[in-house]
Design an enzyme around this catalytic site. Structure first.
Site, mmCIF file in Angstrom:
data_model
loop_
_atom_site.group_PDB
_atom_site.id
_atom_site.type_symbol
_atom_site.label_atom_id
_atom_site.label_comp_id
_atom_site.label_asym_id
_atom_site.label_seq_id
_atom_site.Cartn_x
_atom_site.Cartn_y
_atom_site.Cartn_z
ATOM 1 N N SER A 155 0.832 -1.199 0.000
ATOM 2 C CA SER A 155 0.000 0.000 0.000
ATOM 3 C C SER A 155 0.866 1.247 0.000
ATOM 4 C CB SER A 155 -0.929 -0.003 1.218
ATOM 5 O OG SER A 155 -0.181 -0.185 2.388
ATOM 6 N N HIS B 122 -2.454 -3.285 -6.087
ATOM 7 C CA HIS B 122 -2.923 -2.852 -4.769
ATOM 8 C C HIS B 122 -4.429 -3.075 -4.668
ATOM 9 C CE1 HIS B 122 -3.345 0.678 -1.722
ATOM 10 N NE2 HIS B 122 -3.392 -0.487 -1.130
ATOM 11 N N GLU C 195 -5.538 -0.936 -7.710
ATOM 12 C CA GLU C 195 -4.649 0.140 -8.165
ATOM 13 C C GLU C 195 -3.389 -0.528 -8.724
ATOM 14 O OE1 GLU C 195 -3.108 2.579 -4.924
ATOM 15 O OE2 GLU C 195 -3.242 4.357 -6.179
ATOM 16 N N ASN D 227 -3.557 6.112 -1.439
ATOM 17 C CA ASN D 227 -3.196 6.480 -0.073
ATOM 18 C C ASN D 227 -2.636 7.888 0.055
ATOM 19 O OD1 ASN D 227 -4.167 4.339 1.377
ATOM 20 N ND2 ASN D 227 -2.478 3.043 0.688
HETATM 21 N N1 CAA Z 1 -16.915 -11.157 1.782
HETATM 22 C C1 CAA Z 1 -17.996 -11.164 1.005
HETATM 23 N N2 CAA Z 1 -18.967 -10.221 1.077
HETATM 24 C C2 CAA Z 1 -18.811 -9.247 1.990
HETATM 25 C C3 CAA Z 1 -17.675 -9.179 2.843
HETATM 26 C C4 CAA Z 1 -16.714 -10.194 2.700
HETATM 27 N N3 CAA Z 1 -15.585 -10.202 3.441
HETATM 28 N N4 CAA Z 1 -17.790 -8.069 3.617
HETATM 29 C C5 CAA Z 1 -18.936 -7.466 3.283
HETATM 30 N N5 CAA Z 1 -19.545 -8.195 2.299
HETATM 31 C C6 CAA Z 1 -20.790 -7.847 1.601
HETATM 32 C C7 CAA Z 1 -21.975 -8.055 2.486
HETATM 33 O O1 CAA Z 1 -22.485 -9.370 2.391
HETATM 34 C C8 CAA Z 1 -22.961 -7.021 1.955
HETATM 35 O O2 CAA Z 1 -23.628 -7.506 0.819
HETATM 36 P P1 CAA Z 1 -25.054 -6.853 0.366
HETATM 37 O O3 CAA Z 1 -24.735 -5.527 -0.235
HETATM 38 O O4 CAA Z 1 -25.587 -7.802 -0.629
HETATM 39 O O5 CAA Z 1 -25.876 -6.767 1.611
HETATM 40 C C9 CAA Z 1 -22.068 -5.900 1.500
HETATM 41 O O6 CAA Z 1 -20.758 -6.458 1.313
HETATM 42 C C10 CAA Z 1 -22.019 -4.800 2.528
HETATM 43 O O7 CAA Z 1 -21.597 -5.372 3.787
HETATM 44 P P2 CAA Z 1 -22.332 -5.119 5.187
HETATM 45 O O8 CAA Z 1 -23.808 -4.945 4.977
HETATM 46 O O9 CAA Z 1 -21.871 -6.168 6.141
HETATM 47 O O10 CAA Z 1 -21.693 -3.798 5.762
HETATM 48 P P3 CAA Z 1 -21.591 -2.387 5.125
HETATM 49 O O11 CAA Z 1 -22.801 -1.999 4.368
HETATM 50 O O12 CAA Z 1 -21.094 -1.525 6.222
HETATM 51 O O13 CAA Z 1 -20.403 -2.534 4.053
HETATM 52 C C11 CAA Z 1 -18.145 -2.304 3.534
HETATM 53 C C12 CAA Z 1 -19.143 -2.991 4.421
HETATM 54 C C13 CAA Z 1 -18.342 -2.751 2.086
HETATM 55 C C14 CAA Z 1 -16.766 -2.732 4.010
HETATM 56 C C15 CAA Z 1 -18.363 -0.765 3.625
HETATM 57 O O14 CAA Z 1 -18.321 -0.407 4.962
HETATM 58 C C16 CAA Z 1 -17.334 0.012 2.875
HETATM 59 O O15 CAA Z 1 -17.407 0.173 1.658
HETATM 60 N N6 CAA Z 1 -16.356 0.524 3.615
HETATM 61 C C17 CAA Z 1 -15.253 1.289 3.029
HETATM 62 C C18 CAA Z 1 -14.208 0.334 2.568
HETATM 63 C C19 CAA Z 1 -13.027 1.051 2.031
HETATM 64 O O16 CAA Z 1 -12.953 2.261 1.889
HETATM 65 N N7 CAA Z 1 -11.997 0.244 1.713
HETATM 66 C C20 CAA Z 1 -10.754 0.761 1.222
HETATM 67 C C21 CAA Z 1 -9.818 0.803 2.345
HETATM 68 S S1 CAA Z 1 -8.295 1.442 1.848
HETATM 69 C C22 CAA Z 1 -7.430 0.122 1.402
HETATM 70 O O17 CAA Z 1 -7.837 -1.002 1.484
HETATM 71 C C23 CAA Z 1 -6.111 0.395 0.856
HETATM 72 C C24 CAA Z 1 -5.019 0.751 1.762
HETATM 73 O O18 CAA Z 1 -3.893 0.614 1.325
HETATM 74 C C25 CAA Z 1 -5.175 1.298 3.093
#
Ligand code: CAA
Length: 302
Positions: A137, A158, A170, A208
């Site tokens: 990352s 990424h 990415e 990031n």
């Molecule tokens: N496997 C499969 N499906 C999953 C899952 C997993 N591990 N986690 C969540 N899901 C699915 C759920 O089943 C759900 O499906 P539906 O839409 O059909 O209901 C959907 O994803 C949404 O999950 P939840 O209802 O449990 O929870 P939520 O609505 O809060 O969504 C989330 C969870 C998708 C993580 C949402 O909170 C989100 O988009 N968060 C932001 C994530 C983000 O910004 N990630 C980038 C981080 S930065 C990075 O990774 C890079 C770095 O270098 C730091």
């Protein structure tokens, strides 16, 4: 998630030997590694997940199974396809298990020296035309490529957390990455039902460089007593349509990771104060409040 197995197998049958990437080794069975193994297996690739001990691998496979059962429950995949995907993943504690992989995706901890030594080792182990990709990352792809004798076949892939859900990969091109390698990796991402977007090697890449200063600013806002965590997150969720607020996102990513990336930006941009990590972030990392993985961060998870 795409119900891609049948299509992937049919593509494989039609294209025969033309399929350039057929087998993928994933180094690391943690949160990112097991997610990458899952989406690669669902795309029909033969996947070998490698880690230093069997316990990590077993936990990684449990995470894959749990994630796929969520997908099955949502009726986005049937149980037979989920079972087929699980069967496509083999696990190993031996590095040599990557020797025949076409593409190696490294997802080990973000410790520069560990990445460099791992790439140097896998450069020896892997076949000469294998592509060595890093899920880093923040660590420079050029610096990682320098640890190998094949910088033209080294690239950044990424993935975003949680990998099975997030569409973006990415793609970070090092200065030596060949266009052929970039194209093969873009194709592999699309086959995994992801959307790859490319950039050049630069501190924090694109994701990031933009995300972590925003999270750091949210932490400063909390540190200065401007608002409570729920209000900061609520304002960004409701006002900016972010799926979760920046503090909850920091807990999901891990505060140690955020601090590490802020330091990469701070050093990489000649100590420009706009990238200076907040004191509260530094203190919480020292206290071991790293977010979800330790049960507490800006929120409690126990
Ligand atoms: N496997 C499969 N499906 C999953 C899952 C997993 N591990 N986690 C969540 N899901 C699915 C759920 O089943 C759900 O499906 P539906 O839409 O059909 O209901 C959907 O994803 C949404 O999950 P939840 O209802 O449990 O929870 P939520 O609505 O809060 O969504 C989330 C969870 C998708 C993580 C949402 O909170 C989100 O988009 N968060 C932001 C994530 C983000 O910004 N990630 C980038 C981080 S930065 C990075 O990774 C890079 C770095 O270098 C730091």
């Amino acid at each position: 998630m795409r119900m891609g197995l049948e299509r992937a197998f049919m593509d494989g049958m039609c294209l025969g030997n033309d399929m350039s990437i057929q087998s993928i080794a994933v180094l690391g069975a943690g949160q990112m590694g097991n997610g990458i193994a899952q989406v690669a297996a669902c795309a029909g690739y033969d996947v070998t997940m490698i880690d230093i001990n069997q316990d990590y691998l077993d936990k990684g496979m449990v995470a894959v199974k749990n994630s796929l059962s969520r997908v099955v429950k949502k009726e986005r995949m049937n149980q037979d396809d989920a079972d087929l995907a699980i069967a496509k993943i083999s696990t190993s504690t031996h590095k040599n298990a990557a020797s025949s992989a076409d593409l190696v995706i490294e997802a080990i901890p973000e410790i520069p020296e560990l990445k460099f030594s791992t790439f140097s080792e896998f450069d020896e182990i892997c076949k000469p035309d294998a592509i060595l990709a890093s899920n880093t990352s923040s660590i420079s792809i050029n610096a990682i490529a320098k640890a190998t004798n094949r910088p033209e076949r080294v690239i950044g892939m990424h993935f975003m957390n949680p990998v099975p859900v997030m569409k973006l990969v990415e793609i970070i091109n090092g200065s030596a990455t060949s266009p052929e390698v970039t194209q093969l990796v873009l194709d592999a991402c699309e086959k995994m039902d992801k959307i790859p977007l490319s950039c050049n090697d630069s501190p924090g890449f694109v994701s990031n460089r933009i995300l972590c200063p925003m999270i750091n600013e949210a932490i400063l806002t909390l540190e200065e007593g401007v608002a409570e965590p729920e209000a900061i997150d609520g304002i960004m969720k409701l006002g900016m349509n972010h799926p979760i607020g920046p503090l909850a996102l920091a807990d999901l990513i891990g505060l140690d990771t955020i601090l590490h990336i802020m330091n990469v930006l701070y050093e990489g941009f000649d100590k420009d104060p706009k990238y200076k990590p907040s004191q509260l972030l530094e203190d919480m990392v020292v206290e071991g409040k790293l977010g979800r993985k330790t049960g507490s961060g800006f929120y409690n998870y126990e």
